[in-house]
Structure formats: C-alpha cells, structure tokens
Scaffold this active site. Structure first.
Site, PDB file in Angstrom:
ATOM      1  CD  GLU A   1      -1.665   2.364   1.552  1.00  0.00           C
ATOM      2  OE1 GLU A   1      -1.079   3.102   0.717  1.00  0.00           O
ATOM      3  OE2 GLU A   1      -1.934   2.730   2.697  1.00  0.00           O
TER       4      GLU A   1
ATOM      5  CD  GLU B   1       3.415   8.559   2.131  1.00  0.00           C
ATOM      6  OE1 GLU B   1       3.870   7.415   2.282  1.00  0.00           O
ATOM      7  OE2 GLU B   1       2.324   8.916   2.608  1.00  0.00           O
TER       8      GLU B   1
HETATM    9  C1  SAM Z   1       1.321   3.629   3.684  1.00  0.00           C
HETATM   10  S1  SAM Z   1       2.178   2.635   4.848  1.00  0.00           S
HETATM   11  C2  SAM Z   1       1.376   1.058   4.655  1.00  0.00           C
HETATM   12  C3  SAM Z   1       1.573   0.131   5.846  1.00  0.00           C
HETATM   13  C4  SAM Z   1       0.854  -1.216   5.737  1.00  0.00           C
HETATM   14  N1  SAM Z   1       1.299  -1.967   4.582  1.00  0.00           N
HETATM   15  C5  SAM Z   1      -0.644  -1.058   5.693  1.00  0.00           C
HETATM   16  O1  SAM Z   1      -1.204  -1.240   4.601  1.00  0.00           O
HETATM   17  O2  SAM Z   1      -1.247  -0.702   6.698  1.00  0.00           O
HETATM   18  C6  SAM Z   1       3.720   2.408   4.033  1.00  0.00           C
HETATM   19  C7  SAM Z   1       4.788   1.717   4.874  1.00  0.00           C
HETATM   20  O3  SAM Z   1       5.881   1.437   4.012  1.00  0.00           O
HETATM   21  C8  SAM Z   1       7.097   1.693   4.694  1.00  0.00           C
HETATM   22  N2  SAM Z   1       8.075   2.006   3.630  1.00  0.00           N
HETATM   23  C9  SAM Z   1       8.080   3.066   2.792  1.00  0.00           C
HETATM   24  N3  SAM Z   1       9.081   3.020   1.917  1.00  0.00           N
HETATM   25  C10 SAM Z   1       9.751   1.874   2.210  1.00  0.00           C
HETATM   26  C11 SAM Z   1      10.898   1.271   1.656  1.00  0.00           C
HETATM   27  N4  SAM Z   1      11.546   1.829   0.639  1.00  0.00           N
HETATM   28  N5  SAM Z   1      11.320   0.105   2.187  1.00  0.00           N
HETATM   29  C12 SAM Z   1      10.654  -0.474   3.245  1.00  0.00           C
HETATM   30  N6  SAM Z   1       9.573   0.075   3.815  1.00  0.00           N
HETATM   31  C13 SAM Z   1       9.117   1.229   3.309  1.00  0.00           C
HETATM   32  C14 SAM Z   1       6.771   2.837   5.624  1.00  0.00           C
HETATM   33  O4  SAM Z   1       7.671   2.890   6.717  1.00  0.00           O
HETATM   34  C15 SAM Z   1       5.335   2.521   6.026  1.00  0.00           C
HETATM   35  O5  SAM Z   1       5.280   1.749   7.206  1.00  0.00           O
END
Ligand code: SAM
Length: 522
Positions: free
Chosen positions: A257, A266
C-alpha cells in the site's frame, strides 16, 4: 529487489537562456542548447553554445550541478579526486529560461548521474544486504527519509491507516476474493507497516510471506505476527529498505500500500510494481476556499504592527499560501467539468518515468463561473484474477484518509458554459520524497471586445506536494442553486491519449493489483 539499473530516454534537449564558461572568461556568455544522451552504458551532457562551434562535453559521472537561484545554476566539470578532496578545473554558469525548465534540467541531470553510479552494483543473492549507496539513499535526502520513517515507526499513524475502513476493507476484500492468486505462493509485502497485509496474504493461503519494513514499526509487526501464531508461522519480518533487501527465495507476488496524497506523494510507488492506478483531475470553482486562502495573508497587510509596516512581506505570504495544495473532502458539486484521468500502468512503467509526470489538460466547462483551480484524486484497481475491485478516493465517495487534493490558482480565470479550458499539470519529483507541482490553466474567449484570435486568459501556479494545507476540519455548506451543475464523478471521463490501448491490456498472469508477480531481480 527493484530493478537497479536506472534508465533515461535516449536523449533529452533543453534550450538555455545563456551559458558562461567561468574558467574561460574569453568566451562570452551566449544562448545554448543542451542535450542529455545515453549510449546504454554511459550518460553524457553536451552543451552547444550559439556563438562557438565546438560543443562542451560534460561527463555526468564527474560533474556536479548546484542551484544558485530559481533559474541560475552552476555546473562543475572535470573533477580530480585526491582522496581527501575533489577539485574542479572547469565550470559553467547556466541561466534557464524559467524555473520549470531549471527543475526539469536538474532532474534529468541527476537521473543521468544515477544511471552511471548504479551500474555494476550487483548484490549477492540469498542474503539481506544493506548498502550505504542504495537507490533509495541516492534519490532521497537523508533528513527527509529520517523524518518519514520516524513517522511510520509510530503506532498511532499505522492505526490511522488501519482505521480507514475504505482503504483496509478494500485491501481485505481484494485479497480474500482472489485467494487463488495467493494459495501456495511466496509473497513479499513492500512496506509492511503493522504487518496487516502480510496477515491478510497468509489468511488467503500464501505459502510464505516476507514482510519488509524499514521503520521501527518492523518490531511491532513482529510482535503482532507472533501474537497470531497460526498465520505468523508463515510470515518473516525483515527490517530494511526494500531497495536494499534480497529475499532468500524468489517471490511470486508483491503486495503493498504505497499510495500517498495525489497517489504519488511519498514517492513510495517507485519502490514497487503494481497494476493500474488513475489520477483524476477536474477544474473547480470554490469562492469560499479562494477567499479563505487569500485572507490568510491579510495579516501582512498591517501597516502598523507594533509600529512596524508588515506590507513588504504581504506578496511573499500570499504566494506562500497559494503554493500549498489543499487537502480536504470537498463537495463534488464544486466541479465544473467532467473529470479526465491519467493512467499509471505499473505493468509497463519504468521507475524513472515517475520522476516527471506531465499531463496535458482539456475540459469543457458546464457553467459560466470563476475557475479557482484543479481538483485531483485517484483510483486504484485491484486487478485480481477472480474479482476486479476499484478503490476510489473521489469526492462524494466514502471519505478516505487521503481525502482529495486541490491546486488553487492565485489568479482565477473566467469561463462561459461550453468554453474549453486547456492546460498542463506537470509533476517533478524532488529528493524530499515528494513532488513540485506546476499547474497552468487557460481559457480562450471570443465575442464582442475580443481581438482576432480571441483573448487568452492563463493562470499558473507552483506548489509543493510535501507542504499541503490540511483543511478537513472546516465543514462547508454548499447550497445547490438551480444553475449549479450536478456533476457526478461517475460522469463521462475524458481519457488520456494512450488510454484506449492501456484499457485493452490484459492483466499479467498472477497479478492482482496492487499485487504483482513481476518481481524484478527477486
Ligand atoms: C502507507 S504505509 C502502509 C503500511 C501497511 N502496509 C498497511 O497497509 O497498513 C507504508 C509503509 O511502508 C514503509 N516504507 C516506505 N518506503 C519503504 C521502503 N523503501 N522500504 C521499506 N519500507 C518502506 C513505511 O515505513 C510505512 O510503514
């Protein structure tokens, strides 16, 4: 895991207002053209002055580009590295025609540099590897990344997303309705957060799920997964950036997501591959919003603030407020034309194509009114092999935590019913994980008083998607008048040029957007 070789188009040309060779004062400054080109292994910049015949070749690997102002930059060439410091023997000062071209030039320059830097960077398979020069680190400012992962490391922000039932419910339904895409498969959850999508994938019968999360939330995900042992025994949490991690086995399916405000905020979309998303756009008229924004800068019109004249900063404050995109849930009756949409097809798109998104705009106004700007929202297709499901963030639909986004013009334009509105929405990625938005809207009027060819009204604005004005707490009463259009967001949509072709494409095998089997290098 994500394709590690950046690509730029074969060439990209720019017209420069002037170029001055700092190190050769004998060469006068002159207008020039610049061409970025790539032969597949190296990227080069060639600057051709109008006044001299020999072009200047810039080795992008060695060169550095710095902004001196909105339309002025300096490029340092031919560096020699002594180990302790790098010295430069040559430099050119570049004057751009406008800020937009300056930003685009910097963007292509960085892309070209990256192409060179990341090649040959093979990482060993089968181990979790953290590199100090990962693709993520190269394109994102470290202070921005620190704040971003600090934010997502807090449970309250994950809870906010989990409590968006439109969002989480759509994901749950799309996964469960498409169990056949998951049964017996290896899944990777990109940016797992609390681990919720990993748990959904395990519920749907995944053989194993790798939950990759870069923030401290990885620890909480571990705890949540351990507390659900029947599912948890098939889930491994990996703390790290997805760009840095190599899985111990090849994944069949990717789930994530990554949507931000206006879909692309983002810049997390670049970290994974999904199917089709659409950014919708429509012009709107909202006198309340416009007056509210204009009034914010009234403070600076005081001529005697404790004996101080504040008016010199009024213009700056006014522009500052209009550089903030407005995020709220607005009444769809404020739209004055059916929306058009731009498709982002993640089965085809290269990550680099998200660095610059250029959308030509064309609408027909349904009413005579003042146009205050462009409203935007997005839809995501969960393209499962059993059930296809759309998640929409449209105005008038159940509200999500993304709301909608509006770019407000500081100079509204006037239109008549049936009049054409044209323009351009140009998004340029920046290294604080977001985008600079350039919006231009124009309307041409004919009739009494208009000169031959009509009168063209044009209004432009530049906004930072990273600095939105969250306006959700302002309830608005919008009485429906007789001459107000009742446009539904399901009205006919105007399609982008390439849409017909895109819509005919079949989803790729095993894909279930935003789940995709096309793991590159996994
Ligand atoms: C919008 S949230 C979605 C969280 C979860 N998947 C949900 O649907 O509730 C995006 C998550 O991706 C992580 N994230 C963003 N970019 C990332 C990256 N390049 N590698 C690993 N994690 C990442 C962020 O820390 C965040 O927790």
């Amino acid at each position: 895991m994500v394709d590690s070789v950046a690509q730029i188009k074969n060439h990209r040309d720019f017209t420069l207002a002037s170029v001055t060779e700092i190190s050769s004062p004998s060469f006068p400054s002159s207008p020039a053209t610049a061409r970025f080109s790539s032969d597949g292994s190296t990227a080069e910049l060639r600057i051709q002055h109008e006044s001299h015949q020999i072009p200047l070749h810039v080795d992008l690997q060695a060169a550095q580009l710095f902004k001196l102002g909105p339309v002025r930059s300096v490029c340092l060439l031919e560096g020699s590295d002594t180990g302790k410091q790098t010295s430069y023997s040559k430099g050119v000062a570049i004057q751009f025609r406008n800020e937009e071209e300056s930003d685009a030039f910097h963007c292509v320059f960085q892309k070209g540099k990256k192409k060179f830097n990341v090649q040959g960077g093979d990482l060993p398979n089968g181990t979790d590897v953290i590199t100090s020069t990962s693709k993520f680190d190269q394109k994102i400012e470290s202070s921005s990344a620190k704040m971003y992962f600090h934010y997502y490391g807090q449970l309250l922000h994950q809870q906010n997303m989990l409590q968006d039932y439109v969002r989480t419910g759509s994901y749950y339904a799309a996964v469960m309705e498409n169990r056949t895409d998951f049964v017996g498969r290896v899944v990777v959850d990109v940016g797992a957060g609390s681990g919720i999508l990993s748990l959904f994938a395990a519920q749907a019968g995944a053989k194993h799920v790798y939950a990759v999360e870069a923030s401290e939330m990885a620890g909480y995900a571990q705890k949540l997964i351990a507390g659900n042992p029947l599912l948890g025994q098939r889930i491994t949490v990996i703390k790290g950036k997805v760009e840095d991690v190599e899985l111990p086995e090849k994944a069949d399916i990717l789930i994530s997501e990554p949507m931000g405000t206006l879909l692309v905020n983002e810049r997390m979309l670049e970290s994974y591959v999904i199917a089709r998303d659409r950014i919708h756009m429509a012009p709107f008229s909202d006198e309340y919003l416009f007056v509210e924004m204009a009034n914010k800068s009234m403070f600076w019109q005081q001529q005697n603030y404790y004996g101080v004249d504040l008016t010199p900063l009024h213009g700056t404050a006014f522009q500052g407020y209009f550089s903030q995109p407005v995020v709220d849930a607005f009444d769809p009756r404020l739209l004055i034309a059916p929306s058009m949409f731009h498709v982002i097809d993640f089965t085809k798109i290269k990550e680099e194509e998200l660095y610059e998104i250029d959308i030509p705009l064309r609408f027909i106004s349904s009413v005579g009114t003042r146009v205050h700007g462009l409203a935007c929202w997005f839809d995501v297709l969960f393209n499962g092999s059993t059930v296809q499901r759309w998640l929409t963030t449209a105005p008038g639909s159940p509200t999500t935590h993304w709301y909608q986004l509006r770019c407000v013009l500081s100079q509204p334009i006037y239109v008549m019913a049936g009049q054409e509105i044209t323009g351009r929405l140009h998004l340029i990625a920046h290294n604080a994980q977001s985008y600079t938005i350039y919006l231009t809207l124009s309307a041409k009027s004919w009739g009494p008083g208009a000169e031959q060819g009509g009168i063209l009204q044009t209004s432009s604005c530049k906004l930072d998607l990273k600095e939105p004005y969250y306006r959700m707490s302002q309830p608005q009463a919008y009485p429906l008048t007789q001459d107000q259009p009742l446009l539904s967001t399901e009205d006919i949509h105007i399609q982008s040029d390439d849409l017909d072709e895109l819509m005919q494409q079949q989803p790729s095998p095993n894909s279930c957007a935003p789940i995709d089997s096309q793991m590159k290098n996994a």
